[in-house]
Scaffold this motif. Sequence first.
Motif, short mmCIF file in Angstrom:
data_model
loop_
_atom_site.label_atom_id
_atom_site.label_comp_id
_atom_site.label_asym_id
_atom_site.label_seq_id
_atom_site.Cartn_x
_atom_site.Cartn_y
_atom_site.Cartn_z
N GLY A 77 1.05 -1.14 -0.09
CA GLY A 77 -0.05 0.12 -0.08
C GLY A 77 0.83 1.24 -0.05
N LEU A 78 1.77 1.14 0.67
CA LEU A 78 2.91 2.35 0.95
C LEU A 78 3.42 2.76 -0.58
CD1 LEU A 78 4.90 1.49 4.05
CD2 LEU A 78 3.14 3.32 3.81
N LEU A 79 4.03 1.60 -1.25
CA LEU A 79 4.60 1.69 -2.53
C LEU A 79 3.58 2.11 -3.76
CD1 LEU A 79 7.10 -1.20 -2.73
CD2 LEU A 79 7.57 1.08 -2.42
N ASP A 80 2.14 1.68 -3.61
CA ASP A 80 1.10 1.91 -4.59
C ASP A 80 1.04 3.53 -4.36
OD1 ASP A 80 1.05 -0.64 -5.50
OD2 ASP A 80 -0.78 -1.00 -4.43
N PHE A 81 1.06 4.06 -3.02
CA PHE A 81 0.83 5.48 -3.00
C PHE A 81 1.99 6.50 -3.48
CE2 PHE A 81 0.57 9.73 -0.87
CZ PHE A 81 -0.85 9.96 -1.13
N VAL A 82 3.09 5.99 -3.17
CA VAL A 82 4.13 6.59 -3.52
C VAL A 82 4.41 6.72 -5.13
CG1 VAL A 82 6.78 6.55 -3.76
CG2 VAL A 82 5.64 6.29 -1.47
N PHE A 83 3.96 5.61 -5.75
CA PHE A 83 4.16 5.65 -7.34
C PHE A 83 2.94 6.39 -7.89
CE2 PHE A 83 6.67 1.64 -6.47
CZ PHE A 83 7.87 2.26 -6.63
N SER A 84 1.83 6.42 -7.35
CA SER A 84 0.66 7.51 -7.46
C SER A 84 1.19 8.89 -7.58
CB SER A 84 -0.60 7.11 -6.71
OG SER A 84 -0.42 7.80 -5.62
N CYS A 85 2.22 9.24 -7.07
CA CYS A 85 2.38 10.53 -6.89
C CYS A 85 3.73 10.80 -7.74
CB CYS A 85 2.94 11.06 -5.39
SG CYS A 85 1.62 10.82 -4.23
N LEU A 86 4.29 10.04 -8.63
CA LEU A 86 5.48 9.97 -9.39
C LEU A 86 5.28 10.63 -10.74
CD1 LEU A 86 8.30 9.51 -10.09
CD2 LEU A 86 7.64 6.98 -10.54
N HIS A 87 5.83 11.59 -11.11
CA HIS A 87 5.81 12.31 -12.39
C HIS A 87 6.65 11.64 -13.25
CE1 HIS A 87 2.85 15.52 -11.27
NE2 HIS A 87 3.20 15.11 -10.13
#
Length: 352
Positions: A77-87
């Motif tokens: 879940g942590l990684l999914d959220f981090v990658f959702s913020c990646l440009h």
Amino acid sequence: MSLAAGPGRGGGGASAAQLPDELQLVVDKHVAYIQSLDTRRDELEYHLTEHLRISGIYWGLTALHLLGQPEALPREGLLDFVFSCLHENGGFGAAPGHDPHMLYTCSSVQILAMTDGFAELEKNLPDGKMKIAKYIASLQQPNGTFAGDQWGETDSRFLFCGLLALSLLGMLPNQRPNEPPIIDLTAATDHIKACQNFDGAFGVAPGAESHSGQVYTCVGALTLAGELDSYLGEEGKDRLGAWLSERQLPSGGLNGRPEKLVDVCYSWWVMTSMAMIDRVHWIDQKKLTSFILQCQDPDQGGLADRPGDMVDVFHTCFGIAGLSLLRYPGLVEVDPAYCMSKPLVDKFLGRK
């Protein structure tokens, strides 16, 4: 883990056995508090703090690592959220849909390091480490400092965050001596040195007022660049240590600059700088330990800025990090430059 005092760190922190029951660190409550934060989506505060979301995850995860509970939040879940913020340009925003910024890029890189997530990064963004590094490098200004984003605001925080993230990526020039430098590290450290004031402390920019938070970013940047000892020397460390030690008030807490209120977060900003210059023993550690523990919510968990105030994850992180610097029993040792678990940073960077 043994948390005996190391060289120059002093041993004056109060042991848990010497503290009354109400001043024990309520570890289980703090873990439960951090775990509960993402379940409060029906509360207004959750939505009002969206601009801090990725940093909030970093603060919570860091606290959990120091509490010895690194797996208390779900890694996927942590990684999914981090990658959702990646440009695509390699920068990270504070939350999905937010523009990329240096602060949130640094927090994201720290989260990836703490979750061993760089393999997943490459799947989400091919050549991801280099793209992040190039995004950070694109924000360096002609005078050596760094902007926070494309709009150009500069601050010693952004410079420090840039160096910290590049260090975790293995992209600092002093980590790649045989490769073309991705940033001008000499210009960056020259700018930091220009931020030092006559009192020995540092400001946000050359000529700006000395502030404990900026001292951390500047001392941390010099540490990451390998120039702290050669620049300050023992005389400079004494002068800076004197200014920092004067931040302690009769309550035992620390403030950020003269004539300001104590705040538990300065248990980190002041003490970590003291640790990097080997002057922790210049603080009354027993009184500071007591002050931090008084800022706990003993029933629901979390720490506040001052005793009796509302808790939040920011002060929870830096209060626990401050206790780790004080070698509070049972806590994992914190790395003073990275504000992450020192064993994890040592392993990650291949340090012995």
